[in-house]
Design an enzyme around this catalytic site. Structure first.
Site, PDB file in Angstrom:
ATOM      1  N   THR A  27       0.829  -1.213   0.000  1.00 34.60           N
ATOM      2  CA  THR A  27       0.000   0.000   0.000  1.00 34.60           C
ATOM      3  C   THR A  27       0.855   1.251   0.000  1.00 34.60           C
ATOM      4  O   THR A  27       0.451   2.291  -0.519  1.00 34.60           O
ATOM      5  CB  THR A  27      -0.937  -0.031   1.224  1.00 34.60           C
ATOM      6  N   THR A 107       1.643  -4.189   4.322  1.00 32.14           N
ATOM      7  CA  THR A 107       1.461  -4.467   5.747  1.00 32.14           C
ATOM      8  C   THR A 107       0.933  -5.880   6.007  1.00 32.14           C
ATOM      9  O   THR A 107       1.116  -6.414   7.095  1.00 32.14           O
ATOM     10  CB  THR A 107       0.476  -3.460   6.392  1.00 32.14           C
ATOM     11  N   ASP A 108       0.240  -6.469   4.994  1.00 35.14           N
ATOM     12  CA  ASP A 108      -0.491  -7.717   5.276  1.00 35.14           C
ATOM     13  C   ASP A 108       0.396  -8.868   5.726  1.00 35.14           C
ATOM     14  O   ASP A 108       0.024  -9.633   6.613  1.00 35.14           O
ATOM     15  CB  ASP A 108      -1.306  -8.135   4.039  1.00 35.14           C
TER      16      ASP A 108
HETATM   17  N1  ASP Z   1      -2.678  -5.460   0.791  1.00 35.25           N
HETATM   18  C1  ASP Z   1      -1.640  -4.503   1.093  1.00 35.25           C
HETATM   19  C2  ASP Z   1      -0.324  -5.239   1.124  1.00 35.25           C
HETATM   20  O1  ASP Z   1      -0.060  -5.922   2.067  1.00 35.25           O
HETATM   21  C3  ASP Z   1      -1.927  -3.866   2.397  1.00 35.25           C
HETATM   22  C4  ASP Z   1      -0.933  -2.857   2.872  1.00 35.25           C
HETATM   23  O2  ASP Z   1       0.196  -2.735   2.437  1.00 35.25           O
HETATM   24  O3  ASP Z   1      -1.313  -2.107   3.800  1.00 35.25           O
HETATM   25  O4  ASP Z   1       0.434  -5.158   0.200  1.00 35.25           O
END
Ligand code: ASP
Length: 343
Positions: A27, A107-108
């Site tokens: 993200t 973040t995932d």
């Molecule tokens: N779906 C995204 C990822 O993990 C979520 C994020 O980065 O906050 O790439």
């Protein structure tokens, strides 16, 4: 012990630390058609040069070289990327002119990648991961400040020898402890029970504690080409043995169970896991609760069934350690328990 601190003061460009930034997507590199949209966007579409250009203050903090290693949404992360990242980090760390390395990530699955690198990269130099909850196109995007924080930490001598760190929302966490705990909040990460290692703000880096368990150069683990197949099953009211049987039939060498409470397991799942262990599949008990530890023989008969307790590792981090332990040739319950008690 006194807190370890460093404060960045204006320096000539040649005196600034040299930091390598490895971008993988997420993200932080996401973009939406409209600035008010913070959930319906595409992750991993903005290149690292644009992410860095959005933070002019970086020119006062570090001399930066950047590489686009991947451009993915981290939900789709394949463990092969851990091998690629570990190799790139170690090649960069081997260069005398590089002072630290930053990895941008989604973040995932950040907590899994962070722990995999923490156990496998062989360097004392700071390796700092960061991410963002809002896409780069959003109002109040959090990526630029997180990137500035991570690069500041990577340039701090106080961050040396602490393993892989995550700088997020002004806090500095150990890769072993950090967990994503919110689906939407900007303050999305915590180190449950134990807390952050320190903080970064306005050029100042302060560590209030150090990392206790062995990591990086002090582990026997390597990110090799082949990661043994390790799956995760969940225990819940009315759970059946179907998932365990399917994973065993699919060739899993290890299964982590996200148990209820203190790693307790529904009787039908426990029977299937016990049979799997008898066929040579390593079984590790973790908990789906989200904080606290799992006591050996506390909520399931580890000795009788040949199970291993994950201690304070959540199921996703336990899977990382089990893969590395199996790859290192450990497969007996007692030896695996020693690994989980050590790392
Ligand atoms: N779906 C995204 C990822 O993990 C979520 C994020 O980065 O906050 O790439």
């Amino acid at each position: 012990m006194a807190p370890m601190t460093t404060t960045q003061s204006p320096a000539s460009p040649a005196a600034l630390p040299r930091i390598a930034v490895l971008a993988t997507g997420g993200t932080i590199a996401g973009s939406a058609a409209d600035a008010a949209n913070t959930s319906g966007y595409q992750a991993g579409v903005v290149g690292v040069d644009r992410l860095l250009a959005a933070v002019p203050a970086l020119s006062q903090v570090a001399r930066i070289e950047a590489e686009q290693v991947a451009s993915i949404d981290s939900k789709d992360l394949d463990v092969a990327l851990w091998t690629t990242l570990a190799a790139r980090i170690m090649a960069l760390a081997a260069r005398e002119d590089i002072d630290g390395i930053v990895v941008t990530h989604g973040t995932d699955t950040l907590e899994e990648t962070a722990y995999a690198l923490h156990l496998t990269v062989k360097t004392d130099k700071p390796v700092v991961m960061t991410a963002a909850m809002r896409p780069s196109s959003a109002l109040s995007a959090d990526g630029p400040l997180n990137l500035l924080g991570a690069i500041t930490v990577a340039g701090s001598p106080a961050a040396r020898g602490q393993g892989v760190l995550v700088a997020f929302n002004n806090r500095i966490h150990s890769a072993r402890d950090i967990v994503k705990t919110s689906t939407y909040a900007v303050d999305a990460f915590q180190s449950p029970e134990i807390g952050a290692l320190g903080w970064v703000q306005d050029g100042r880096v302060e560590f209030q504690r150090t990392v206790v368990r062995p990591h990086t150069v002090a582990t026997p683990f390597v990110a090799s080409e082949a990661w043994p197949l390790v799956e995760i099953v969940v225990s819940y009211a009315g759970a059946s043995r179907a998932a365990v049987d399917a994973f065993v039939a699919g060739g899993a060498r290890g299964i982590v169970v996200a148990g209820t409470g203190n790693g307790s397991i529904h009787a039908s799942v426990q029977t299937a896991l016990s049979e799997a262990r008898a066929r040579g599949v390593a079984v590790v008990r973790a908990s789906r609760v989200g904080s606290g530890h799992v006591m050996r023989n506390g909520a399931a008969p580890d000795d009788a069934c040949g199970f291993v307790s994950a201690g304070t590792l959540n199921p996703y981090k336990a899977r990382v350690l089990l893969m590395l332990a199996l790859a290192a040739g450990e497969s007996e319950p007692a030896a695996l328990q020693r690994v989980f008690d050590t790392y």
